[in-house]
Design a protein around this motif. Structure first.
Motif, mmCIF file in Angstrom:
data_model
loop_
_atom_site.group_PDB
_atom_site.id
_atom_site.type_symbol
_atom_site.label_atom_id
_atom_site.label_comp_id
_atom_site.label_asym_id
_atom_site.label_seq_id
_atom_site.Cartn_x
_atom_site.Cartn_y
_atom_site.Cartn_z
ATOM 1 N N PHE A 45 0.876 -1.171 0.000
ATOM 2 C CA PHE A 45 0.000 0.000 0.000
ATOM 3 C C PHE A 45 0.912 1.220 0.000
ATOM 4 N N SER A 46 0.533 2.252 -0.716
ATOM 5 C CA SER A 46 1.323 3.475 -0.690
ATOM 6 C C SER A 46 1.327 4.048 0.720
ATOM 7 N N ARG A 48 0.658 6.977 1.618
ATOM 8 C CA ARG A 48 -0.540 7.797 1.776
ATOM 9 C C ARG A 48 -1.758 6.924 2.088
ATOM 10 N N SER A 49 -1.929 5.827 1.356
ATOM 11 C CA SER A 49 -3.066 4.935 1.591
ATOM 12 C C SER A 49 -2.963 4.252 2.940
ATOM 13 N N ILE A 53 -5.718 4.554 5.909
ATOM 14 C CA ILE A 53 -6.380 3.377 6.472
ATOM 15 C C ILE A 53 -6.153 3.316 7.977
ATOM 16 N N TYR A 110 -11.105 2.430 0.682
ATOM 17 C CA TYR A 110 -9.901 1.609 0.542
ATOM 18 C C TYR A 110 -10.254 0.129 0.684
ATOM 19 N N GLY A 232 3.441 0.646 4.770
ATOM 20 C CA GLY A 232 2.791 0.162 3.552
ATOM 21 C C GLY A 232 3.292 -1.186 3.079
#
Length: 273
Positions: A45-46, A48-49, A53, A110, A232
């Motif tokens: 996952f980036s 940012r993501s 989350i 997400y 991530g």
């Protein structure tokens, strides 16, 4: 195996650590047969993501702390916690689907890390990958844990068959651990792995700390290594070996995790927490 993954594998022979941008069947084979120590998927996952989350999940009404370990936050419950405890087992079974569904809703739009992993495992593995059934009930998969400053995990291993009680049985004889790191601590929180694999529960219990799930580190050999996770990242290893999490000294570590079991007869994969 792609040329890029082959080059990566050859460059990581010291501890058999594989760096890859996507999971392949040979990664799982190597972890199951112990020829690979760790598979790392940076940027699963980036940043940012992962951060988004993590922020969403910590706002969940289901997010709380262990009563006897306030420095560890969580959503969900590990099946290990149900040993010889009918109340915990009933709660695990009652809330298994609730935890999965509600966590899926709360991090929308997400994709749940465990949903994504299960889909990808199903695509790369010859047989299916599904939620495990333990004692005739669908298991929970997707334990969220936050280790805050001062928290750590003692050296231990995870073996599903050792956790079964009350005439339960399973065809799962090998298992992997999968952790998606949504937050990583600034100092501490490294994953530590020993080249030590207790063959029986009796062997494990002989070095166990009285009143604890963990074992005495002074009783282990010196053959070990550490992995410093990245935000991530997805990390997989075989948890039937002794492993631990170093104490968090600054910041916090938030993971979304599950086990991946291999059925002996069907060679299908099952996941649970």
């Amino acid at each position: 195996m792609s040329l890029s993954n082959l080059a990566t594998a050859l460059s990581q022979q010291s501890e058999n650590i594989i760096l890859t941008n996507e999971l392949e069947k040979w990664h799982l084979d190597g972890l199951f047969n112990r020829t690979i120590d760790v598979v790392r998927v940076p940027g699963y996952f980036s940043t940012r993501s992962a951060t988004a989350i993590a922020n969403k999940i910590k706002q969940s009404a289901f997010f709380g702390s262990y009563v006897n370990a306030p420095k560890i936050g969580r959503i969900g419950q590990a099946f290990f916690e149900c040993q010889n405890d009918e109340v915990s087992l009933s709660r695990y079974r009652e809330f298994a689907k609730v935890w999965i569904k509600e966590m899926r809703k709360e991090i929308s739009p997400y994709l749940s890390p465990i949903d994504r992993l299960r889909l990808e495992l199903d695509e790369v593995w010859p047989s299916h990958c599904s939620l495990a059934e333990i004692g005739g009930h669908k298991a929970f998969a997707g334990l969220v844990r936050e280790f805050k400053a001062g928290a750590y995990a003692e050296p231990h291993n995870d073996v599903l068959s050792w956790d079964l009680v009350n005439e339960m049985n399973t065809d799962i004889t090998n298992q992997l651990a999968a952790n998606v790191y949504l937050e990583t601590s600034e100092i501490g929180g490294e994953l530590k792995l020993w080249h030590e694999w207790p063959a029986t529960k009796e062997e494990y219990d002989s070095i166990r700390i009285e009143g604890s799930y963990g074992v005495k580190e002074e009783q282990l050999n010196d053959s070990c290594f550490e992995i410093t996770p990245e935000t991530g990242e997805l990390i997989l290893f075989n948890p039937m070996r002794i492993h631990s999490v170093n104490e968090i000294l600054q910041g916090s570590r938030l993971t979304w995790s599950c086990f991946i079991g291999l059925e002996k007869k069907t060679h299908a994969l099952q996941i649970w927490s």
